[in-house]
Enzyme design. Structure first.
Site: not given
Length: 486
Positions: A78, A149
């Site tokens: 991400d 994350e």
């Protein structure tokens, strides 16, 4: 048409460009996760995709490395997806528009009008290039690509690590070439909800917008002294509230808890005869702030739009005062420097998001500390402040820090390889930003970790860029290290 075709390392940059063509902002990782699964299927590699969309891909060691200790290559899929106000792109459905900039003889990858996601798309690109190669010598590899994350390491927290055999852990999630990270802060996300009451009142509505802030990563750039747009809005509104009768209608600012807020918007109600004075106070306050921060910021921009007089639902005076005073005094920035490591931030808080919900104003912040006790103390301070305002705090994504390991085969090997390749010594240090290594260590306590990466600037912002030359050097460093870990 490919933008990076003529640059090296071709195999890495080709995958990076493919990754950039797939929307993969935090909370929107389904397509990129499935892309990784398809990659594994096409190469007959063993893989696992879990409910959190984390993906693990295994590859056997090359000839002569079959019985070597496995190595984990790790990054996250991400990105912090942000864009300029003028950018029409929908980052939930569209890929990025890459371009190459030449600055002082070096080539940098950037994205037009948006963040780039070099953090941490380049780690995924390195991992895929390794798995796709038939010529790079390496031990058995376990590529672990996690999700979310950037919003609390939720993927790593949810990951079942029981089938990971590797205990050498190469985390490619750092942004400064030549710096090997061997420890990091732990952190959490605190969401404070402060209720408000409303009333119907007539007056002139002023729509206030603050922009032009540099922003940045709340771990990496928290020590730069940059302004937080949310805190500046508190100062501006308090200046108005202190001199004329004002009611808050709505307030919002920032869009990521771990990014220093670069915008803030508010609507306030004032008596028609006070509208001009209110705007003057705002301008005067912003001018003072720009003078104070001239050496740090590029200049805060203020926009005030007047809406014709009407009856609107607004905060009561008590709720307005409570909300503005809380924002004015909200904890933000560095709380303590590390007493044992020069220039290292130990504890901080970033008020990343402010939003007006149906019944409460919500303040979302990222807390970080290398000390678990200081992190708990800072959370207590936030709770106490919010409870004084009649609110409550929920905690999400609490993750542990990563303590320095005195003996490390990976660190010794990478330092040796770096010294041979660069002819100089790398910097070995801890950082204030959070890394997933701490979470993996909690699952695999004997893990030998090191975090590194190619040179990037201004991550999590629309000014983000990734050095192509540094990407090539870091690729060589990665390959040589794996070759040495026979």
């Amino acid at each position: 048409m490919s933008v990076l075709t003529n640059y090296k390392p071709k195999e890495v940059l080709a995958y990076f460009e493919e990754i950039c063509s797939i929307p993969h902002g935090s909370g929107n990782v389904g397509k990129i996760s499935d892309y990784l699964v398809q990659f594994a299927k096409e190469r007959n590699l063993r893989y696992r995709q879990d409910e959190a969309k984390n993906v693990i891909i295994w590859k056997e060691g090359t000839e002569g490395y079959e019985t070597s200790a496995p190595v984990i290559i790790q990054g996250h899929m991400d990105m912090v997806a942000v864009k300029e106000d003028s950018c029409p792109k929908d980052l939930t459905t569209e890929g990025l528009d890459l371009e190459v900039l030449e600055i002082d003889g070096e080539h940098w990858i950037s994205a037009k009008g948006t963040s780039l996601g070099g953090d941490d798309g380049i780690a995924v690109a390195y991992g895929l290039a390794l798995l796709d190669s038939d010529s790079i010598p390496h031990p058995p590899l376990e590529l672990v690509v996690t999700t979310e994350e950037e919003v609390g390491m939720e993927g790593a927290a949810a990951l079942d690590a029981s089938d990971l055999k590797g205990r050498i852990f190469m985390n490619i999630d750092s942004e400064d070439e030549g710096i090997f990270t061997v420890g990091c802060a732990g952190g959490l996300r605190a969401q404070a909800s402060v209720p408000y009451e409303t009333e119907e009142k007539e007056g002139t509505v002023l729509q206030v917008k603050l922009s032009g802030f540099l922003g940045g990563h709340s771990g990496v750039e928290i020590d730069k002294g940059r302004l937080n747009a949310n805190l500046v809005m508190g100062r501006v509104l308090n200046a108005v509230r202190s001199r004329i009768d004002m009611r808050l209608v709505e307030i919002s600012g920032g869009d990521k808890d771990n990014a220093i807020a670069v915008f803030s918007e508010a609507s306030v109600l004032v008596d028609p005869e006070d509208a001009a004075e209110a705007e003057t106070i705002m301008k005067e306050t912003v001018a003072v702030i720009n003078e104070e921060y001239a050496s740090v910021e590029k200049g805060v921009q203020l926009s005030v739009t007047s809406v014709p007089e009407a009856a609107v639902s607004c905060f009561t005076k008590a709720s307005t005062d409570k909300t503005v005073i809380l924002l004015l005094n909200y904890i933000d920035g560095i709380r303590r420097m590390n007493p044992d490591m020069e220039h290292m931030v130990q504890t901080s808080l970033n008020l990343g998001i402010v939003s007006t919900e149906e019944n409460a104003v919500v303040f979302t912040s990222a807390l970080r500390s290398s000390s678990e006790t200081e992190k708990a103390y800072l959370l207590d301070q936030v709770r106490g402040l919010v409870e004084l305002a009649g609110g409550s705090v929920e905690v999400f994504g609490n993750y542990p820090g990563w303590e320095y390991r005195p003996e490390s085969l990976l660190r010794d090997t990478m330092v040796e390889v770096y010294r041979e390749q660069y002819g100089s010594e790398p910097v070995v240090m801890g950082i204030h930003a959070g890394l997933e290594c701490g979470l993996f260590l909690s699952k695999l306590p004997d893990l030998d970790c090191l975090s590194y990466g190619p040179q990037m600037h201004n991550i999590h912002t629309t000014e983000e860029r990734l050095s192509i030359e540094s990407t090539a050097r870091t690729w060589e460093l990665t390959k040589r290290t794996l070759e040495r870990l026979r």
